[in-house]
Design an enzyme around this catalytic site. Sequence first.
Site, short mmCIF file in Angstrom:
data_model
loop_
_atom_site.label_atom_id
_atom_site.label_comp_id
_atom_site.label_asym_id
_atom_site.label_seq_id
_atom_site.Cartn_x
_atom_site.Cartn_y
_atom_site.Cartn_z
N ASP A 83 0.88 -1.18 0.00
CA ASP A 83 0.00 0.00 0.00
C ASP A 83 0.92 1.23 0.00
OD1 ASP A 83 -2.39 1.61 0.36
OD2 ASP A 83 -1.85 1.83 2.46
N SER A 84 0.30 2.39 -0.15
CA SER A 84 1.08 3.63 -0.07
C SER A 84 1.62 3.85 1.36
CB SER A 84 0.20 4.81 -0.45
OG SER A 84 -0.93 4.85 0.39
N TYR A 90 -0.81 8.25 -2.28
CA TYR A 90 -0.98 7.88 -3.69
C TYR A 90 -2.22 8.57 -4.27
CZ TYR A 90 2.45 4.03 -3.82
OH TYR A 90 3.59 3.25 -3.83
N CYS A 119 -4.26 -1.41 -1.92
CA CYS A 119 -4.46 0.04 -2.05
C CYS A 119 -5.40 0.23 -3.23
CB CYS A 119 -3.11 0.70 -2.33
SG CYS A 119 -3.20 2.43 -2.78
N GLU A 164 -4.98 8.95 9.72
CA GLU A 164 -3.57 8.83 10.12
C GLU A 164 -3.23 9.75 11.29
OE1 GLU A 164 -0.97 9.17 6.78
OE2 GLU A 164 -1.73 7.31 5.89
N CYS A 220 -11.14 2.73 -0.14
CA CYS A 220 -9.79 3.09 0.30
C CYS A 220 -9.50 2.22 1.51
CB CYS A 220 -9.74 4.57 0.68
SG CYS A 220 -8.18 5.06 1.47
N THR A 221 -8.31 1.65 1.55
CA THR A 221 -8.02 0.68 2.61
C THR A 221 -7.80 1.33 3.98
OG1 THR A 221 -5.73 0.61 1.82
CG2 THR A 221 -7.20 -1.14 1.08
N HIS A 222 -7.77 2.65 4.03
CA HIS A 222 -7.73 3.33 5.33
C HIS A 222 -9.10 3.30 6.02
CE1 HIS A 222 -3.94 5.15 4.13
NE2 HIS A 222 -3.86 5.81 5.27
N1 DGL Z 1 -4.88 3.36 1.20
C1 DGL Z 1 -4.89 4.04 -0.07
C2 DGL Z 1 -6.03 3.52 -0.96
O1 DGL Z 1 -6.65 2.51 -0.67
C3 DGL Z 1 -5.06 5.53 0.01
C4 DGL Z 1 -4.10 6.36 0.76
C5 DGL Z 1 -3.29 7.30 -0.12
O2 DGL Z 1 -3.83 8.24 -0.70
O3 DGL Z 1 -2.09 7.03 -0.22
O4 DGL Z 1 -6.32 4.11 -1.96
#
Ligand code: DGL
Length: 271
Positions: free
Chosen positions: A17-18, A49, A80, A158, A190-192
Amino acid sequence: MLYFYPVASSSPIGIFDSGVGGLTVARAIKDLLPKESIIYFGDTLHLPYGEKSPESIRRYSSLIADFLVGKGCKLIVIACNSASSLAYESTRSILPETIELLNVIDPMVELALSRFQGQNVGIIGTRATIKSGIYQKRLQEHLNINAVATPLLAPMIEEGFIHDDVSMSVAKAYLGKEVVKDWNAMILGCTHYPIIQRDFEVLFGGKTEVLSSSIPVARECLRRLESRNLLNEAGKTVSDLFFVSDYTESFENLASKFFGDTIHLEEARIT
Ligand code: DGL
């Protein structure tokens, strides 16, 4: 590209992931497949990202995939959405055929198509993911899709604003509009975002189902390994490893929160 790349059931699963978001997917994979070893890579040097160009996201993803190939991974998960939507094909093209490559979008698309045909489904994600139009293209023929870019959510999470006034207000600011009231389901693109899944559920008052890809991705991982006879029945032979491209103590603390277990981060440069 390596043309001959032998993989074994004892080889690790690579996940990237990023940054720390992909750890929500890593957690689900570990829960479902505790005998598997994982090698995680968070590209903290280049995040977010979601604000990068497709070209940069493709370049970073290829570098990370190379790194994970170098670690002997049998399967790689792009954990990601931004990289899955923009760099899946380019990453696939540089990998040896023997390595399975998964993204976080296919299992979610499959789930949405099987359960919400003809219904109203919202999608939230980074600017890169929403702008790529990948969910819209794959779902709009069968579902009524409404996609909303929510770029403030990942940095907010975050910063530790989780299940509090700030996270609720930001979620409300993005989703408090009329149209959202009719959503039958909302995809966390988004995985966050699974970290604040409960906030969305409270906001929707139980009327909209909140869909996270973590468990569907872990199940797909199981299916792919099973079909290739690559499940590690014998148990872990390599310890789990967690790499970042730019180490800071605060990322280490954050990573443990996302993974739900204390983890130690090692720095590995990929450029
Ligand atoms: N976790 C990333 C995703 O699923 C997003 C975080 C980022 O922008 O780097 O897209």
